[in-house]
Design an enzyme around this catalytic site. Structure first.
Site, PDB file in Angstrom:
ATOM      1  N   ASP A   1       0.837  -1.186   0.000  1.00 33.47           N
ATOM      2  CA  ASP A   1       0.000   0.000   0.000  1.00 33.47           C
ATOM      3  C   ASP A   1       0.883   1.252   0.000  1.00 33.47           C
ATOM      4  O   ASP A   1       1.861   1.332   0.743  1.00 33.47           O
ATOM      5  CB  ASP A   1      -0.881  -0.024   1.242  1.00 33.47           C
ATOM      6  CG  ASP A   1      -1.862   1.117   1.292  1.00 33.47           C
ATOM      7  OD1 ASP A   1      -2.716   1.194   0.397  1.00 33.47           O
ATOM      8  OD2 ASP A   1      -1.774   1.923   2.234  1.00 33.47           O
TER       9      ASP A   1
ATOM     10  N   GLU B   1       1.557   0.234  -4.948  1.00 32.77           N
ATOM     11  CA  GLU B   1       1.106   1.534  -5.420  1.00 32.77           C
ATOM     12  C   GLU B   1       2.303   2.481  -5.496  1.00 32.77           C
ATOM     13  O   GLU B   1       2.772   2.967  -4.474  1.00 32.77           O
ATOM     14  CB  GLU B   1       0.059   2.105  -4.464  1.00 32.77           C
ATOM     15  CG  GLU B   1      -1.246   1.336  -4.438  1.00 32.77           C
ATOM     16  CD  GLU B   1      -2.254   2.000  -3.517  1.00 32.77           C
ATOM     17  OE1 GLU B   1      -3.337   2.365  -3.995  1.00 32.77           O
ATOM     18  OE2 GLU B   1      -1.953   2.153  -2.320  1.00 32.77           O
TER      19      GLU B   1
END
Length: 892
Positions: A497, A534
């Site tokens: 993340d 990400e």
């Protein structure tokens, strides 16, 4: 800010003999070289800057920070360097267990600056080289049946540490939420001055007992000397609701279910061979009528032969390789005791949605229980090395090794389906910092683990309390956790993340640690574990402000992938951040233009910087890096495994909801279904990694909710019986959606926008055909930069035959020698994506006189329309129906 304020930390102690003072911290009207600098210390806190019990002289050097310190702390490179002499530097470890402050006095002796110091740099300098090699948390030694635990915690600034041990161990029949009661036994821990670790070795009788750490700290900035209790940051077992750590032996056979122990890990695949399915543990089975009620939404849900298991088996049979699970580590946002959870009444919600599919009562009911219900995406880390207890089947099952066993059961069941398991990891932030409820890291080493701003406040650009994995022991937490989940749970990959808030060095450290795992020594091949994340570039770290980031275009040679927002936006149109989602049409949403075509072609070619073709927009030769995406290059990768192609994920609107928002309301259902399949085709037939959001293949809706992290089971509904796709469950919760309600209400109230079971079945079967195409045609997965540059072309783009709503991709393998040919049956693949609603005939330059046929998968597949595709060999001309992804092959 007041210059005499110890609640701020405007100076940085970076090395035992070096303090950095940013120019902005020097009081107005003064120059750093004109002031006398000292380090004030108070061993037991309570420091008064005007009457410090001891001060150590600091000398100011000319210029900025020396190298390599400036390289390690680039945002401080211009700071003033202040030096401790050798005697003072030798006392650094001692001084850090008390309160320290930087004082500055003018020529008259007047105090003009008093500030606390940020200390992660000096702690790393003193301890990290040795502490990073220590085994933290609980380690076990001795023969089976006689193993004893050692508990080790890194707490270099603590003055004293005890282990608090409780005697009671709940039995397996105890299904209640259980937390130890009574007074614990206090066990002193011993400090190792070389690495700042405290440890104690217990007895076999400590097995499964609960414990806490009790630390005596001088709290930075406040100067209070206080005792703090904490769970162990390296816990591998916890009580219900994470109130206590549990001494769990992960090698204990009680916690090794047979399906996990006996099922082999699926065979390794290349990164580009992955077809990934992103799912939430609770979503998968909570609405599964074939799953026992007590297992629904839990780690054990897939142990039942329900519709979820059969659906995943069908996906795996068609070519899906991996299931990516949203966070399964211990998190703060869900109550773990089912008896304490609160849920909105399901029957009432169903009645309201029948009566008012665009009503507000549904979201009001869901929001009323949002902090006590059983659902959250889970991006709220608490303990990184322990599974989340709310996914256990009961409160008792969340205790200690029982939740470990149930989590392993889920991994084993997915492996039994032939699916690899990817875990979502969140090392960029925590829910709490300092001494708040879930602040396990700061309770143990105050002020170390989080990234601080220039005043010493925790940075929050991630919308939470940002972690600082550039600090070496924070990186160790990240590395240790990744190694543990592979060794002890046999997972096969990680998605990180907000990976751009980590350094490239962090990801390389994880990669190196995994690569060192071998089947012989560890039972797993760490080299087969895939990494992606990400790669967004924002916040205080943006532009490599604090380190070289793990962002798009900066992971060359690592094999680590990043999500490709370029392809996503070209297909959907606009941006996921648009205030008005109805604007900005894309390739699959009825607004294909030449710019989208160029961006899509780059994505189909694996997002490579160097892929060359004629631009549809300009007609001139262009490379991937020269195609614009806002102010950034569209092509950013040097190798296709660095790109994860997707059109939707758990974030933002689902693909179906995007189509609802962007297409005219009168668009026929059949056209909507075809556009959904076309969008998935751009991902599945690309040279990068293919990534689907769970339910995209069955037209899943979240009732237009763009940020459903706390929207409960109701708005995150996932019904794999295909009776209901989730559309029209009411206006979604107000946060992030309220300004859109005026455009949502008429859509949600329109029953014609809700697909039938037959519509969802057709979408599913067409999606399965896409997976089969990817599986059966290795030319869609070349896997090497050189092959893609040599063999992938877009022969129609930028020519008189080109048009923005049609993409033609040729993968030509005619030049390959027999030993280098990837597909012995086919010498080429031709992918035609027709986003026009009308049948299109395209002459393909260079293919005149060649024999091409529609792929066998599509000849026998679910879509009757695609079988109308025709090839005319003489002129080299292909005819493809509207809104169709057709794949033709050339026999070898």
């Amino acid at each position: 800010m007041h210059p005499l304020d110890l609640t701020l930390a405007r100076a940085h102690w970076l090395r035992r003999d070096l303090v950095a003072l940013p120019a902005t911290a020097v009081p107005a009207g003064h120059e750093a070289e004109d002031l006398r600098w000292t380090l004030a210390v108070a061993p037991d806190g309570g420091l008064d800057p005007a009457a410090a019990p001891e001060e150590l002289a600091l000398s100011l050097s000319e210029g900025a920070l020396p190298h390599p310190v400036a390289d390690a702390w680039p945002h401080l490179a211009a700071a003033h360097p202040l030096h401790l002499d050798a005697t003072g530097a030798a006392r650094a470890a001692e001084l850090l267990t008390g309160q320290v402050a930087l004082l500055g006095r003018d020529g008259a002796g007047e105090l003009v600056l008093a500030t606390s110091l940020q200390v992660p740099g000096v702690l790393d300098d003193l301890y990290a080289a040795r502490a990073t090699a220590r085994r933290l948390g609980v380690s076990w030694s001795g023969p089976p049946g006689q193993r004893v635990p050692t508990v080790t915690v890194w707490a270099p600034t603590a003055q004293h540490v005890d282990l608090l041990l409780w005697d009671e161990v709940p039995g397996p029949e105890d299904a209640r939420a259980w937390s130890p009661a009574g007074e614990p036994t206090v066990v002193p821990m011993t400090r190792d001055d070389d690495d700042g670790c405290w440890s104690v070795t217990g007895t076999q009788g400590w097995t499964d007992r609960s414990y806490l750490l009790e630390l005596l700290h001088v709290i930075p900035r406040t100067g209070r000397r206080q005792t703090v209790r904490s769970t162990d940051p390296w816990s591998v077992g916890l009580t219900v609701s994470s109130t206590h750590s549990v001494l769990v032996d992960l090698d204990d056979p009680r916690w090794a279910p047979s399906v996990w122990r006996e099922t082999p890990v699926p065979a390794p695949v290349r990164a580009v061979d992955q077809a990934i399915y992103e799912a939430h543990v609770r979503d998968l089975t909570r609405e599964d009528p074939g799953c026992p009620p007590q297992w629904r939404g839990s780690f054990l849900g897939l142990s039942a032969d329900g519709v979820a298991r059969r659906h995943l088996a069908a996906l795996a049979g068609a070519g899906l390789t991996s299931v990516h699970l949203l966070p399964v580590f211990d998190l703060t946002s869900v109550e773990e005791d089912p008896q304490q959870q609160e849920e909105a009444d399901r029957a009432t919600l169903e009645r309201l949605s029948r009566e008012a599919p665009a009503g507000t009562q549904q979201q009001a009911m869901v929001r009323a229980h949002a902090t006590r219900d059983a659902f959250n995406w889970g991006y709220d880390p608490w303990h990184f090395l322990t599974p989340e207890g709310s996914y256990a089947t009961s409160g008792g099952a969340a205790h200690g090794g029982r939740r470990v066993a149930q989590c392993r059961e889920l991994v084993g069941q997915l492996h039994a389906l032939g699916l690899r398991v990817v875990l979502d990891q969140v090392y960029n932030h925590t829910t709490d910092a300092w001494l708040h409820r879930a602040s396990v890291l700061d309770r143990v080493v105050p002020g170390y683990y989080h990234r601080l701003d220039g005043e010493g406040r925790v940075e929050t650009s991630t919308c939470c309390q940002n972690l600082a994995t550039e600090h070496l022991m924070c990186q160790k937490l990240m590395v240790d956790a990744c190694v543990l989940w592979v060794r002890q749970y046999r997972v096969d990959g990680y998605r990180f993340d907000l990976m751009g808030h980590h350094s490239r060095a962090n990801l390389e450290a994880v990669r190196a640690a995994l690569d060192a795992l071998t089947p012989e020594a560890d039972g797993v091949d760490g080299r087969a574990v895939h990494l992606y994340g990400e790669g967004w570039n924002f916040g205080e770290v943006a532009g490599n402000g604090r380190f070289v980031q793990a962002v798009q275009g900066q992971l060359d040679g690592t094999g680590i992938g990043t999500f490709n927002d370029r392809l996503r936006d070209a297909v959907r149109g606009g941006s996921v951040h648009d205030a008005d989602p109805t604007t900005g049409l894309g390739f699959a949403t009825g607004g294909a233009d030449a710019r989208h075509t160029d961006q899509l072609q780059v994505g189909l070619a694996g997002g490579l910087r160097d892929i060359a073709f004629l631009s549809q927009e300009t007609g001139r030769p262009v490379k991937g890096a020269e195609v614009a995406y806002g102010g950034a290059p569209c092509g950013y990768a040097v190798s296709p495994e660095e790109v994860v192609n997707y059109v939707d994920a758990h974030d933002n609107e689902t693909l179906w909801d995007t189509l609802v928002l962007k297409l005219p309301q009168s668009t026929p259902m059949a056209e909507r279904v075809r556009r959904s399949t076309l969008a998935l085709a751009t991902v599945t037939l690309s040279q990068g990694i293919s990534f689907w959001h769970a339910g995209a293949e069955v037209l899943r809706s979240k009732s237009l909710d763009r940020n459903s992290y706390a929207s409960g089971d109701w708005f995150n509904g996932f019904d794999l019986t295909l009776r209901d796709n989730g559309f029209g469950r009411g206006l979604p919760p107000e946060p992030d959606n309220g300004v859109r309600w005026s455009m949502m209400a008429p859509l949600l109230a329109d029953a014609s926008l809700r697909p039938s079971t037959a519509d969802m079945e057709l979408a599913r079967d067409c999606a399965l055909d896409l997976l089969r195409l990817r599986r059966d045609l290795p030319l869609l997965r070349l896997g090497e930069r050189e092959r893609i540059l040599r063999q992938v072309s877009f022969p129609v783009s930028g020519t008189p035959h080109g048009r923005p709503d049609v993409v033609v991709m040729l993968v030509d393998d005619r030049g390959a020698s027999p030993q280098d040919a990837l597909d012995p049956a086919h010498s080429g693949v031709l992918v035609v994506l027709n986003a026009s609603p009308l049948t299109v005939t395209q002459t393909v330059p260079g293919l005149a006189g060649q024999e091409w046929v529609l792929s066998e998968v599509q000849q026998r597949g679910a879509d009757d329309v695609v079988r109308q595709t025709a090839w005319e060999a003489g002129p080299g001309r292909v005819t493809v129906p509207g809104l169709t992804a057709a794949v033709l092959v050339r026999p070898a």
